[in-house]
Design an enzyme around this catalytic site. Structure first.
Site, short mmCIF file in Angstrom:
data_model
loop_
_atom_site.label_atom_id
_atom_site.label_comp_id
_atom_site.label_asym_id
_atom_site.label_seq_id
_atom_site.Cartn_x
_atom_site.Cartn_y
_atom_site.Cartn_z
N SER A 216 18.35 139.81 9.04
CA SER A 216 20.07 139.55 9.01
C SER A 216 20.99 140.32 9.34
O SER A 216 20.83 140.54 7.86
CB SER A 216 20.40 138.21 10.19
OG SER A 216 21.50 137.90 10.50
N TYR B 97 22.84 129.56 5.77
CA TYR B 97 22.09 130.92 7.23
C TYR B 97 22.37 132.19 6.11
O TYR B 97 21.07 132.27 6.41
CB TYR B 97 23.14 131.06 8.70
CG TYR B 97 22.90 131.92 9.15
CD1 TYR B 97 21.11 131.70 9.91
CD2 TYR B 97 23.16 133.11 9.63
CE1 TYR B 97 20.32 132.98 10.47
CE2 TYR B 97 22.08 134.03 10.27
CZ TYR B 97 20.65 133.81 10.80
OH TYR B 97 20.45 134.64 11.71
P1 NDP Z 1 16.48 132.32 19.96
O1 NDP Z 1 17.41 131.09 20.09
O2 NDP Z 1 16.51 133.02 21.22
O3 NDP Z 1 15.63 132.61 19.33
C1 NDP Z 1 14.43 131.40 18.54
C2 NDP Z 1 13.21 131.13 18.68
O4 NDP Z 1 12.67 130.67 17.69
C3 NDP Z 1 12.46 130.84 19.99
O5 NDP Z 1 11.89 131.41 20.40
C4 NDP Z 1 12.50 129.68 19.63
O6 NDP Z 1 11.47 129.25 19.51
C5 NDP Z 1 11.83 129.98 17.65
N1 NDP Z 1 11.85 128.75 16.89
C6 NDP Z 1 12.74 127.36 16.48
N2 NDP Z 1 12.22 126.84 15.40
C7 NDP Z 1 11.07 127.43 16.00
C8 NDP Z 1 9.69 126.35 15.03
N3 NDP Z 1 9.86 125.27 14.31
N4 NDP Z 1 8.16 126.67 15.51
C9 NDP Z 1 8.60 128.19 15.54
N5 NDP Z 1 9.46 129.06 16.02
C10 NDP Z 1 10.44 128.21 16.13
O7 NDP Z 1 17.56 133.36 19.06
P2 NDP Z 1 16.44 135.04 18.10
O8 NDP Z 1 16.22 135.58 19.39
O9 NDP Z 1 18.16 135.36 18.16
O10 NDP Z 1 16.27 134.69 17.09
C11 NDP Z 1 15.33 135.91 16.76
C12 NDP Z 1 15.82 135.67 15.58
O11 NDP Z 1 16.64 136.79 15.04
C13 NDP Z 1 15.68 134.64 14.59
O12 NDP Z 1 14.87 134.89 12.79
C14 NDP Z 1 16.97 134.80 13.86
O13 NDP Z 1 17.69 134.86 12.86
C15 NDP Z 1 17.08 136.72 13.86
N6 NDP Z 1 18.88 136.93 14.56
C16 NDP Z 1 19.63 136.96 15.43
C17 NDP Z 1 21.00 137.32 15.94
C18 NDP Z 1 21.20 137.37 16.47
O14 NDP Z 1 23.12 137.83 16.21
N7 NDP Z 1 20.43 136.85 18.02
C19 NDP Z 1 21.30 138.23 14.60
C20 NDP Z 1 20.43 137.93 13.38
C21 NDP Z 1 19.00 138.18 13.24
P3 NDP Z 1 10.82 127.23 20.40
O15 NDP Z 1 12.37 126.49 19.75
O16 NDP Z 1 10.23 127.42 21.81
O17 NDP Z 1 10.23 126.76 19.21
#
Ligand code: NDP
Length: 263
Positions: free
Chosen positions: A157, A170
């Site tokens: 990020s 975070y």
């Molecule tokens: P979302 O919340 O849409 O997606 C997060 C994903 O992580 C979901 O598919 C969720 O699936 C999965 N997840 C969470 N906990 C677990 C777990 N214990 N095991 C397996 N899967 C898990 O957010 P984003 O798409 O934005 O996030 C994706 C990545 O991008 C993250 O690492 C985030 O930190 C990073 N990011 C996002 C930014 C933003 O502004 N959105 C900016 C910078 C980085 P499920 O709950 O079904 O398990």
């Protein structure tokens, strides 16, 4: 305009040539960036193994990919569970003969001011954002080193580069991911042919902020969205650029912000 369209089509064709038949695992593929990345890689001909905990969403995504002529394998994976990570990756290797790309994308961002001591949320961030990346990487790195090729993409990020109030934990987890990416590169790129990329998105319109429980941040997300955010597809295209680069190119770090984002 025609020339630009032609260049885009040529780029896509080149990316397809690089990715056709490759096996890519995408963690956290049930929503947001992971979902968009799985679709993007499948569109380029990669076979995608998609995992997360919400399997209904994964099944729908697998059907969407299959309906468009792609190949997807969906499975439950909680990345905080080391054994599950090992057995999911082993299952993919058994099914498709190997793993070429791992996108460590699963993550959560329950921002909070440190003084509110939301220690359970800190634990979850450390478990998913750091240990999840370690467990999934541990489950594929030996296999990739043995075949002398592979690509680890870690979704860090902008918070892996800067720190802001309410983001101390975070940001600490994302700084860890950025550091891990560089360490992996030093140990495995030249020696074992494994490419390593840290993707560092700015604000992206996904479900990520839904984990924030600190009431003092209630206006925070709206103000960011109002200022302008990226779409998950913007980051998916960035991942595609890194993994579809020719085999001798190691794209190590990409920081992508919306134009409107200052920090
Ligand atoms: P979302 O919340 O849409 O997606 C997060 C994903 O992580 C979901 O598919 C969720 O699936 C999965 N997840 C969470 N906990 C677990 C777990 N214990 N095991 C397996 N899967 C898990 O957010 P984003 O798409 O934005 O996030 C994706 C990545 O991008 C993250 O690492 C985030 O930190 C990073 N990011 C996002 C930014 C933003 O502004 N959105 C900016 C910078 C980085 P499920 O709950 O079904 O398990």
């Amino acid at each position: 305009m025609e020339q630009a369209d032609g260049a885009a089509a040529g780029g896509k064709a080149r990316d397809q040539a690089e990715l056709e038949g490759k096996v890519a695992v995408v963690t956290g593929a049930s929503s947001g960036i992971g979902r968009a990345t799985a679709l993007e890689l499948a569109r380029c001909g990669a076979r995608v193994a998609i995992c997360a905990r919400r399997t209904d969403r994964l099944d729908a995504l697998a059907a969407e990919i299959g309906g468009a002529g792609g190949l997807a394998h969906a499975g439950y994976l909680d990345v905080t569970q080391r054994e599950q990570c090992a057995s999911f990756m082993a299952g993919v290797v058994e099914k498709w003969g190997g793993i070429d790309i791992l996108v460590n994308n699963a993550g959560l961002m329950p921002l909070s001011f440190f003084k509110n001591l939301k220690v359970d949320e800190w634990d979850r961030m450390v478990d998913v954002n750091i240990k999840g990346v370690l467990y999934c990487t541990a489950a594929v790195i030996g296999h990739m080193a043995e075949k002398g090729s592979g690509h680890i993409v870690n979704v860090s990020s902008v918070a892996g580069r800067i720190v802001f109030p309410s983001g101390s934990v975070y940001c600490a987890t994302k700084h860890a991911v950025t550091a891990l990416s560089e360490g992996l590169r030093q140990e495995f790129s030249a020696r074992a042919g494994i490419r390593v990329t840290s993707i560092e998105p700015g604000a992206v319109d996904t479900e990520l902020s839904s984990t924030i429980t600190d009431e003092s941040l209630s206006g925070f997300v709206d103000s960011i969205k109002k200022a302008g955010v990226l779409a998950a597809e913007d980051i998916a295209r960035t991942v595609r650029f890194a993994v579809a680069s020719p085999a001798h190119v190691n794209v190590n770090e990409i920081l992508v912000r919306p134009v409107s984002q200052e920090r």
